[in-house]
Design an enzyme around this catalytic site. Structure first.
Site, PDB file in Angstrom:
ATOM      1  CD  GLU A  33      50.526  54.175  42.093  1.00 23.95           C
ATOM      2  OE1 GLU A  33      49.845  55.072  41.566  1.00 23.95           O
ATOM      3  OE2 GLU A  33      50.706  53.052  41.566  1.00 23.95           O
ATOM      4  CG  HIS A  36      45.192  56.757  42.633  1.00 22.12           C
ATOM      5  ND1 HIS A  36      44.638  57.750  43.398  1.00 22.12           N
ATOM      6  CD2 HIS A  36      44.932  57.087  41.351  1.00 22.12           C
ATOM      7  CE1 HIS A  36      44.058  58.640  42.607  1.00 22.12           C
ATOM      8  NE2 HIS A  36      44.228  58.269  41.363  1.00 22.12           N
ATOM      9  N   GLY A  38      46.640  51.216  45.693  1.00 25.92           N
ATOM     10  CA  GLY A  38      45.416  50.504  45.359  1.00 25.92           C
ATOM     11  C   GLY A  38      45.048  50.639  43.895  1.00 25.92           C
ATOM     12  CB  ILE A  40      42.586  52.318  37.963  1.00 23.35           C
ATOM     13  CG1 ILE A  40      43.595  53.312  37.368  1.00 23.35           C
ATOM     14  CG2 ILE A  40      41.191  52.549  37.375  1.00 23.35           C
ATOM     15  CD1 ILE A  40      43.281  54.760  37.678  1.00 23.35           C
ATOM     16  CE  LYS A  50      31.786  46.016  40.682  1.00 27.99           C
ATOM     17  NZ  LYS A  50      32.455  47.104  39.982  1.00 27.99           N
ATOM     18  N   GLY A 190      30.593  49.453  30.735  1.00 30.58           N
ATOM     19  CA  GLY A 190      29.478  50.180  30.158  1.00 30.58           C
ATOM     20  C   GLY A 190      28.142  49.783  30.741  1.00 30.58           C
ATOM     21  CB  ALA A 274      32.147  52.089  28.592  1.00 33.49           C
ATOM     22  N   GLY A 276      36.506  49.891  26.258  1.00 35.17           N
ATOM     23  CA  GLY A 276      37.648  49.072  26.625  1.00 35.17           C
ATOM     24  C   GLY A 276      38.799  49.882  27.192  1.00 35.17           C
ATOM     25  CG  HIS A 449      15.986  23.686  51.122  1.00 30.01           C
ATOM     26  ND1 HIS A 449      15.538  24.141  49.909  1.00 30.01           N
ATOM     27  CD2 HIS A 449      14.924  23.709  51.963  1.00 30.01           C
ATOM     28  CE1 HIS A 449      14.242  24.429  50.007  1.00 30.01           C
ATOM     29  NE2 HIS A 449      13.856  24.173  51.250  1.00 30.01           N
TER      30      HIS A 449
END
EC number: 1.8.1.4
Length: 470
Positions: A33, A36, A38, A40, A50, A190, A274, A276, A449
């Site tokens: 590596e 990083h 982990g 991207i 998130k 995006g 954004a 792709g 429920h």
């Protein structure tokens, strides 16, 4: 020259999970590596976005506290603190990956790898290696697994500059909040950034060259999403492309062109590209050893085997869908096949997809259109959030769950959701599909429920004309 059984190139989700599983299976394993642990996803993608979206969500709750009988005076936010929290979350998990690799006795080689022959590679050392990592040199392995990931696609005229035109790297660490923004592309990346900045008060315009937002999703869900996004203030232009971009000192003039060739100009502070991602296949020596690539990805079979014996590819570099969980599972399949554990081959029809926008979107399996195109006679069931007591109690009455069954066999072909927490709900249908569950099995399943999951049951009942609360 150091020799291993397995060397994995790339320590993103696909790579580090593959390396850990290889070590668990008794292989002497190393992972290469350059930057990083982990990858991207953990450092600049899945996880930190998130964290940002969670901050935006809580801010929106604060702004609407009175709807819940609560009082929050003059809610505000600290952009620098939001970004700092996001980076802290990534750092914590980055450290955790290092711990897991060490725990499983996986050697970390810090640098950039290039294949020299099918069973050998040279690593050029890079700066700031983690403690205990090996450095540059020549290495051999009977099995070399490529997990080099992907990077943002760059379109001519939309080249990022870090100031006016951003990639998602820039969009995750803004120094200040722009007043207006153009997001080019309405896929998951995006739309998530559009949701985040819109929630913080930025005027956001989204441009999509195809005929709907989130174009890989079921058409009915996409239409619902577009109405929801517009209601929240996003300006959405489908069947539209950016044909010109003029950069000023602190703003951008974008020329948009619709399907009829009609052009209009908008002025925004910042642009997020954004459109792709493309696989990282360059400078790996693939041409030297004869590994076949196609459309910017390594061609691999359902067990990760490339066109050259002893070389494999998993994760984003092995092609779509470019999702962390797909890469992780792909890597486990690959290394278990190497160990003669006879794993099931990768079935991409059973890989869930999640978009953490407001509202959330989640899906698995065939869309209604693709199921029909594949020759299935379908039964479709739907249930709206407004009919669910938990959703109403949460203050989240907008949303839809849609299920698609094979009319002949009752087999669950696909499930599509939009609304609160659907990224958590979707796994119920994923498990059902993997167990070859029919609508009858789901009808006879008891759902607790009050929960949002009851809507999953009701949607199945609706496919038989038996929904109770609708």
């Amino acid at each position: 020259m150091s020799t291993y059984d397995v060397i994995v190139i790339g320590a993103g989700p696909a790579g580090y999970v593959t390396a850990i599983r290889a070590a668990q299976l008794g292989f002497k394993t190393a992972i290469v590596e350059p930057k990083h642990l982990g990858g991207i996803c953990l450092n600049w993608g899945c996880i930190p976005t998130k964290a940002l979206l969670r901050s935006a969500e809580i801010y929106q709750f604060m702004k609407h506290a009175s709807a819940f009988g609560l009082s929050v005076e003059n809610p505000s936010f600290d952009l620098a603190a939001i970004v700092k929290r996001s980076r802290g979350v990534s750092q914590q998990l980055n450290t955790g990956v290092g711990f897991l690799l060490k725990k499983n006795k996986v050697d970390v080689i810090w640098g950039r790898a290039q294949l020299t022959t099918p069973g050998a590679l040279t690593v050029t050392a890079t700066e700031n290696p983690p403690k205990g990592a090996l450095g540059g040199g020549d290495y051999r392995a009977a099995h070399i697994i490529l997990a080099t990931g992907a990077r943002p696609r760059v379109l001519p005229g939309l080249e990022p500059d870090g100031k006016l035109v951003w990639t998602y790297f820039d969009a995750m660490t803004p120094k200040s909040l722009p007043k207006s923004m153009l997001v080019v592309g309405s896929g998951a990346i995006g739309i998530e950034f559009a949701s985040f900045y819109n929630a913080l008060g930025v005027e956001v315009t989204v441009v999509e060259v195809l005929d709907r937002v989130l174009p890989v999703e079921d058409a009915e869900i996409s239409a619902y999403a577009q109405k929801s996004f517009a209601k929240l203030g996003l300006h959405i232009h489908t069947e539209t492309k950016v044909v010109g971009l003029v950069r000023h000192a602190d703003s951008v003039t974008a020329t948009l062109e619709d399907k009829n060739g009609v052009q209009r100009q908008i002025i925004v502070d910042r642009v997020i590209s954004a459109v792709g991602v493309v696989g990282n296949v360059e400078n790996l020596g693939l041409e030297r050893v004869g590994v076949k690539t196609e459309r910017g990805c390594v061609v691999a079979d359902p067990f990760g085997r490339s066109s050259v014996a002893g070389i494999y590819a998993v994760g984003d570099v092995a092609g779509p869908p470019m999702l962390a969980h797909k890469g992780e599972h792909e890597g486990i399949i690959c290394v278990e096949a190497i160990a003669d554990k006879h794993p099931h081959p990768m079935d991409k029809t059973k890989i869930p997809a999640c978009t953490y926008s407001q509202p959330q979107v989640a899906s698995v399996g065939y869309t209604e259109a693709k199921a029909k195109a594949a020759g299935f006679q379908v039964k479709v069931g739907r249930f709206s959030f407004i009919g669910n007591g938990k959703a109403i109690a949460m203050g989240e009455p907008e949303g839809l769950i849609k299920v698609i069954f094979d009319k002949k066999t009752g087999r669950l072909l696909g499930a599509h959701m939009i609304g609160a927490d659907v990224t958590e709900l979707i796994q119920g249908y994923v498990v059902a599909m993997n167990l070859e569950t029919t609508e009858e099995d789901l009808i006879h399943t008891v759902f607790p429920h009050p929960t949002l999951s009851e809507m999953m049951h009701e949607a199945v009942l609706d496919s038989e004309g038996r929904a109770i609360h609708m």
